[in-house]
Write a protein that holds these residues in place. Structure first.
Motif, short mmCIF file in Angstrom:
data_model
loop_
_atom_site.label_atom_id
_atom_site.label_comp_id
_atom_site.label_asym_id
_atom_site.label_seq_id
_atom_site.Cartn_x
_atom_site.Cartn_y
_atom_site.Cartn_z
N GLN A 192 50.73 -94.80 -59.99
CA GLN A 192 50.84 -95.47 -61.28
C GLN A 192 49.71 -95.14 -62.26
OE1 GLN A 192 52.04 -99.65 -61.09
NE2 GLN A 192 52.49 -99.40 -58.91
N LEU A 193 48.61 -94.58 -61.77
CA LEU A 193 47.44 -94.38 -62.62
C LEU A 193 47.37 -93.00 -63.27
CD1 LEU A 193 44.75 -96.06 -60.34
CD2 LEU A 193 45.42 -96.83 -62.61
N ARG A 194 48.40 -92.20 -63.11
CA ARG A 194 48.32 -90.81 -63.58
C ARG A 194 48.54 -90.63 -65.08
NH1 ARG A 194 47.99 -87.29 -59.25
NH2 ARG A 194 48.33 -88.31 -57.23
N LYS A 195 48.93 -91.69 -65.76
CA LYS A 195 49.17 -91.59 -67.20
C LYS A 195 48.49 -92.72 -67.95
CE LYS A 195 51.79 -87.91 -67.11
NZ LYS A 195 51.36 -86.63 -67.76
N LYS A 240 42.24 -84.04 -69.24
CA LYS A 240 41.16 -83.20 -68.71
C LYS A 240 40.22 -82.69 -69.79
CE LYS A 240 40.15 -79.32 -65.68
NZ LYS A 240 39.00 -78.89 -66.50
N SER A 241 40.74 -82.18 -70.89
CA SER A 241 39.87 -81.62 -71.93
C SER A 241 38.99 -82.70 -72.54
CB SER A 241 40.70 -80.94 -73.03
OG SER A 241 41.57 -81.86 -73.65
N PHE A 242 39.51 -83.92 -72.63
CA PHE A 242 38.72 -85.02 -73.16
C PHE A 242 37.59 -85.37 -72.20
CE2 PHE A 242 38.01 -89.68 -73.35
CZ PHE A 242 37.44 -89.75 -74.61
N PHE A 243 37.86 -85.49 -70.92
CA PHE A 243 36.82 -85.84 -69.96
C PHE A 243 35.84 -84.71 -69.72
CE2 PHE A 243 39.49 -89.50 -69.27
CZ PHE A 243 38.57 -90.49 -68.95
N ASP A 244 36.21 -83.49 -70.10
CA ASP A 244 35.26 -82.37 -70.03
C ASP A 244 34.14 -82.50 -71.06
OD1 ASP A 244 36.50 -81.16 -67.90
OD2 ASP A 244 37.63 -79.72 -69.11
N LEU A 245 34.27 -83.44 -72.00
CA LEU A 245 33.22 -83.66 -72.99
C LEU A 245 31.94 -84.23 -72.35
CD1 LEU A 245 35.32 -85.31 -75.86
CD2 LEU A 245 34.46 -82.95 -75.80
N PHE A 246 32.08 -84.87 -71.19
CA PHE A 246 30.93 -85.50 -70.56
C PHE A 246 30.05 -84.45 -69.87
CE2 PHE A 246 33.92 -88.95 -71.00
CZ PHE A 246 33.11 -89.99 -71.42
N ASP A 247 28.74 -84.68 -69.93
CA ASP A 247 27.79 -83.75 -69.31
C ASP A 247 27.96 -83.73 -67.79
OD1 ASP A 247 25.67 -82.89 -71.55
OD2 ASP A 247 26.31 -84.93 -71.92
N HIS A 248 28.19 -84.90 -67.19
CA HIS A 248 28.46 -84.98 -65.76
C HIS A 248 29.11 -86.32 -65.45
CE1 HIS A 248 24.39 -86.74 -66.15
NE2 HIS A 248 24.76 -87.52 -65.15
N LYS A 249 29.59 -86.45 -64.22
CA LYS A 249 30.26 -87.67 -63.77
C LYS A 249 29.75 -88.01 -62.37
CE LYS A 249 34.33 -85.80 -66.10
NZ LYS A 249 33.82 -84.42 -66.20
N VAL A 250 29.44 -89.28 -62.15
CA VAL A 250 29.02 -89.75 -60.83
C VAL A 250 30.09 -90.71 -60.33
CG1 VAL A 250 27.26 -90.94 -59.49
CG2 VAL A 250 26.58 -89.50 -61.43
N CYS A 251 30.65 -90.40 -59.17
CA CYS A 251 31.71 -91.23 -58.58
C CYS A 251 31.13 -92.01 -57.41
CB CYS A 251 32.87 -90.34 -58.12
SG CYS A 251 33.67 -89.46 -59.47
N GLY A 252 30.81 -93.26 -57.68
CA GLY A 252 30.11 -94.07 -56.69
C GLY A 252 30.88 -94.29 -55.41
N MET A 292 39.22 -90.42 -59.43
CA MET A 292 38.88 -90.07 -60.81
C MET A 292 39.71 -88.87 -61.29
SD MET A 292 35.47 -88.62 -62.58
CE MET A 292 36.07 -87.01 -62.13
N GLU A 293 39.90 -87.90 -60.41
CA GLU A 293 40.62 -86.69 -60.80
C GLU A 293 42.07 -86.97 -61.14
OE1 GLU A 293 39.89 -83.82 -57.74
OE2 GLU A 293 37.83 -83.45 -58.40
N TYR A 294 42.75 -87.80 -60.33
CA TYR A 294 44.15 -88.04 -60.68
C TYR A 294 44.31 -89.01 -61.84
CZ TYR A 294 44.25 -92.17 -57.44
OH TYR A 294 44.01 -93.35 -56.79
N LYS A 295 43.31 -89.84 -62.08
CA LYS A 295 43.39 -90.74 -63.24
C LYS A 295 43.11 -90.02 -64.56
CE LYS A 295 40.76 -93.92 -61.18
NZ LYS A 295 40.00 -95.15 -60.88
N THR A 296 42.43 -88.88 -64.49
CA THR A 296 42.02 -88.19 -65.72
C THR A 296 42.68 -86.84 -65.92
OG1 THR A 296 40.10 -87.15 -64.63
CG2 THR A 296 39.76 -89.32 -65.61
N GLU A 297 43.56 -86.42 -64.99
CA GLU A 297 44.11 -85.06 -65.08
C GLU A 297 44.91 -84.84 -66.36
OE1 GLU A 297 46.45 -84.41 -61.62
OE2 GLU A 297 47.88 -86.02 -62.05
N HIS A 298 45.53 -85.90 -66.90
CA HIS A 298 46.32 -85.75 -68.13
C HIS A 298 45.42 -85.76 -69.37
CE1 HIS A 298 45.65 -90.02 -67.76
NE2 HIS A 298 46.18 -90.28 -68.94
#
Length: 242
Positions: free
Chosen positions: A97-100, A140-152, A132-138
């Motif tokens: 359910q989180l893919r979109k 991707k270009s927007f989340f590529d704006l971040f310098d890095h991501k930490v997945c706790g 995080m990857e399946y929640k943001t795959e749609h």
């Protein structure tokens, strides 16, 4: 509702803040509108066993890593399954359910504004890398704006999840210039996350879920009802031009 927004934003806009140079974002419930999906999935699991996913339990889960969320949910609702079984079912149902997920109001404008003005930005999320990857795959270009991501939820350097400060300290350390925590501004939606940010020595603006009582957010530097109301210049960051 409109009057409530005006009243409490005025109160917090009158405070003085430190200048920030780096911005760290939570993801779920702040950038992505995921909380309604999480609520439905957990409610459905609880109902199978004749239990109710109450507002009080939901508040305890906000901002926690999946393993901790599962343990709290099973314990608080007294579910007749192990936390591992809960987590497996939760992960399976939510991953579909989180893919979109849509973006939260004000998130895209703020993030693109900071990036355009060369402000270092990163994500500190309690999600696992896979989640995080399946929640943001749609997006991707927007989340590529971040310098890095930490997945706790999966990062070995994050020894304790929120409300511990670990994830924010790790996130700050991974900026190339390794800013001092007091130079970092954290944006959160959960009291657990805000507590971790403050304990890390950072400022924190919280955008709380409508179910979260404001007295649980008083430790935050500032409370606003939506990212649409943030004013970057209060923290020494470039102001919006429109």
């Amino acid at each position: 509702m409109r009057n409530n927004i005006i009243n409490y934003t005025k109160n917090f806009y009158n405070k003085s803040f430190r200048r920030a140079t780096h911005v760290i974002f939570d993801m779920d419930g702040l950038i992505l509108d995921t909380e309604c999906i999480y609520t439905k999935v957990i409610s459905d699991i609880a109902q199978k066993f004749g239990k109710q996913y109450t507002k009080n339990v939901r508040i305890k889960l906000l901002g926690t890593v999946e393993a901790d969320s599962s343990k709290i949910a099973v314990q608080e609702m007294q579910l007749p399954i192990t936390w591992e079984e809960f987590r497996e079912e939760f992960s399976l149902k939510s991953s579909i359910q989180l893919r979109k997920c849509p973006l939260m109001p004000g998130a895209e404008k703020l993030i693109r504004h900071l990036k355009a003005n060369k402000v270092p930005i990163a994500i500190a999320t309690s999600s696992t890398q896979e989640s995080m990857e399946y929640k943001t795959e749609h997006l991707k270009s927007f989340f590529d704006l971040f310098d890095h991501k930490v997945c706790g939820g999966s990062d070995p350097e994050v020894r304790q999840g929120k409300p511990a400060p670990d994830i924010f300290l790790v996130c700050a350390k991974r900026f190339p210039d390794k800013p001092h925590p007091e130079k970092c501004l954290v944006l959160e939606d959960a009291p657990n996350g805000a507590r971790g940010a403050i304990d890390a020595g950072m400022q924190c603006v919280i955008v709380p879920d409508q179910d979260v009582p404001h007295d649980l957010c008083n430790h935050a530097t500032q409370i606003i009802p939506s990212l649409k109301y943030i004013r970057p210049e209060h923290f020494g960051l470039p102001p919006f031009t429109s």
